[in-house]
Design a protein around this motif. Structure first.
Motif, PDB file in Angstrom:
ATOM      1  N   THR A  75       0.844  -1.194   0.000  1.00 32.55           N
ATOM      2  CA  THR A  75       0.000   0.000   0.000  1.00 32.55           C
ATOM      3  C   THR A  75       0.880   1.245   0.000  1.00 32.55           C
ATOM      4  N   CYS A  76       0.535   2.241  -0.819  1.00 28.17           N
ATOM      5  CA  CYS A  76       1.306   3.479  -0.864  1.00 28.17           C
ATOM      6  C   CYS A  76       0.375   4.672  -0.674  1.00 28.17           C
ATOM      7  N   VAL A  77       0.767   5.570   0.240  1.00 29.95           N
ATOM      8  CA  VAL A  77      -0.001   6.776   0.514  1.00 29.95           C
ATOM      9  C   VAL A  77       0.910   7.981   0.331  1.00 29.95           C
ATOM     10  N   LYS A  97      -4.008   9.819  -1.762  1.00 28.98           N
ATOM     11  CA  LYS A  97      -3.337  11.091  -1.495  1.00 28.98           C
ATOM     12  C   LYS A  97      -4.040  11.739  -0.304  1.00 28.98           C
ATOM     13  N   ILE A  98      -3.288  12.020   0.751  1.00 26.79           N
ATOM     14  CA  ILE A  98      -3.857  12.553   1.984  1.00 26.79           C
ATOM     15  C   ILE A  98      -3.074  13.795   2.400  1.00 26.79           C
ATOM     16  N   PRO A  99      -3.750  14.891   2.730  1.00 24.56           N
ATOM     17  CA  PRO A  99      -3.029  16.068   3.233  1.00 24.56           C
ATOM     18  C   PRO A  99      -2.242  15.705   4.489  1.00 24.56           C
ATOM     19  N   GLU A 100      -0.978  16.039   4.505  1.00 27.29           N
ATOM     20  CA  GLU A 100      -0.135  15.672   5.648  1.00 27.29           C
ATOM     21  C   GLU A 100      -0.678  16.248   6.955  1.00 27.29           C
ATOM     22  N   ALA A 101      -1.252  17.442   6.890  1.00 23.35           N
ATOM     23  CA  ALA A 101      -1.783  18.076   8.101  1.00 23.35           C
ATOM     24  C   ALA A 101      -2.954  17.305   8.689  1.00 23.35           C
ATOM     25  N   ASP A 102      -3.654  16.523   7.839  1.00 24.05           N
ATOM     26  CA  ASP A 102      -4.825  15.764   8.304  1.00 24.05           C
ATOM     27  C   ASP A 102      -4.524  14.279   8.457  1.00 24.05           C
ATOM     28  N   PHE A 103      -3.246  13.942   8.559  1.00 24.17           N
ATOM     29  CA  PHE A 103      -2.837  12.542   8.559  1.00 24.17           C
ATOM     30  C   PHE A 103      -3.552  11.729   9.642  1.00 24.17           C
ATOM     31  N   HIS A 106      -7.025  10.337   8.976  1.00 17.50           N
ATOM     32  CA  HIS A 106      -7.148   9.246   8.003  1.00 17.50           C
ATOM     33  C   HIS A 106      -6.416   7.984   8.457  1.00 17.50           C
ATOM     34  N   LEU A 107      -5.819   8.017   9.629  1.00 18.33           N
ATOM     35  CA  LEU A 107      -4.929   6.932  10.042  1.00 18.33           C
ATOM     36  C   LEU A 107      -5.637   5.584  10.141  1.00 18.33           C
TER      37      LEU A 107
END
Length: 327
Positions: A75-77, A97-103, A106-107
């Motif tokens: 899996t790649c994010v 693709k996930i905004p790093e600030a909202d990591f 989405h974890l």
């Protein structure tokens, strides 16, 4: 569960690691700050999930990584910047693709996806060679660029221990040449190796330029031999597909050449000249090309004898090299 975090920022690396550790205390971690490190760690440790910064994921060399992830079911994010555009043009739309600030938000979904995509033993599919006997004087040339890694893997699956000699130019960063060679070597029964200056090409062998310091070319001797040419960029590249194709002009009737998916026009002129000189030439069709650039230009120049979908190119290359053995 094993995670590989790739980021240029040590602060981001530490933050992502802490968040995962808090949610999954048994998690194991690998970290990297470059694509080369990421490839090597993925290949040898096979993590469940790779989290990579957008800046690194946007580099052209990431294509090789994505092919490896696909083979190993990793899996790649991509962790995008806050001001990132909605899409990343160099990456497949299906890639998360996930905004790093909202990591952290989405974890739970990332952990679920990583758990379901447990790494498996690397597949090594084999396909029956459509030809049992090849003309000993014939050889195969292949050029590819954007989207070419997966295309080359598909074609290489048709090459057996007795296949004609094959020379390949793929536009890949110099530090990834060895990784590409290992990847292709796992996809076929032929021996894939870095080209060495002066050696005669042999059946059952596939040769790639060892890095981006040289053009992979052919020298006409008693038998065709490899010449690594330390020349300036040709058609904007080194190694250049045009450089390889043009070097084979004196031996054109012995050549079967294919130009695969890719941006730009490298290889189009060389393929056209080879066809005019008596080579059999193949261009990948638009439908199966990731980028229908190089084969389109070759088609427009009249350099393509056959335009084929990717799945038919491997067998076609081998059929065109068939012949009765003769002394």
């Amino acid at each position: 569960m094993k995670f590989l975090i790739t980021h240029q920022s040590q602060l981001s690396l530490a933050r992502v690691r802490r968040a995962i550790k808090a949610a999954h205390p048994q998690a194991q971690f690998l970290t990297a700050t470059s694509l080369t490190e990421t490839y090597n760690l993925s290949e040898h440790h096979e993590p469940n999930c790779v989290l990579i910064s957008e800046a690194l994921a946007n580099l052209p060399e990431c294509e090789l990584l994505l092919s490896l992830f696909g083979i190993l079911k990793i899996t790649c994010v991509v962790l995008t910047a806050a001001d990132s555009r909605a899409d990343i043009h160099s990456l497949p739309e299906a890639l998360a693709k996930i905004p790093e600030a909202d990591f952290e938000q989405h974890l739970s979904n990332i952990l679920k996806a990583a758990d379901e995509a447990t790494p498996v033993a690397r597949a090594n599919p084999k396909k029956e060679s459509p030809v049992s006997t090849y003309d000993p004087n014939k050889f195969i040339l292949i050029g590819a660029s954007t989207g070419g890694i997966d295309a080359l893997i598909t074609i290489a699956q048709h090459f057996e221990e007795n296949c004609p000699p094959v020379l390949i130019v793929q536009h890949t960063g110099g530090s990834f040449a060895k990784s590409l060679i290992r990847l292709l070597n796992s996809a076929c029964r032929a021996t894939v190796s870095p080209a060495e200056d002066g050696i005669e090409i042999k059946p059952g062998h596939i040769y790639l330029a060892p890095d981006d310091r040289f053009h992979l070319t052919l020298a006409q001797r008693r038998k065709p031999a490899i010449h690594l040419q330390p020349h300036d960029l040709i058609s904007g590249h080194r190694p250049s597909i045009d450089a390889l194709f043009m070097s084979a002009m004196p031996m054109a009737p012995q050549v079967t050449a294919a130009l695969l998916t890719g941006m730009g026009k490298d290889g189009a002129a060389g393929l056209t000249e080879l066809r005019r000189a008596g080579a059999h030439t193949i261009g990948q069709d638009q439908h199966t090309s990731v980028v229908y650039g190089m084969p389109r230009v070759a088609m427009e120049m009249g350099g393509v004898c056959q335009q084929l979908p990717l799945g038919k190119i491997g067998p076609a290359l081998l059929h065109a090299s068939a012949g009765k053995m003769r002394a």
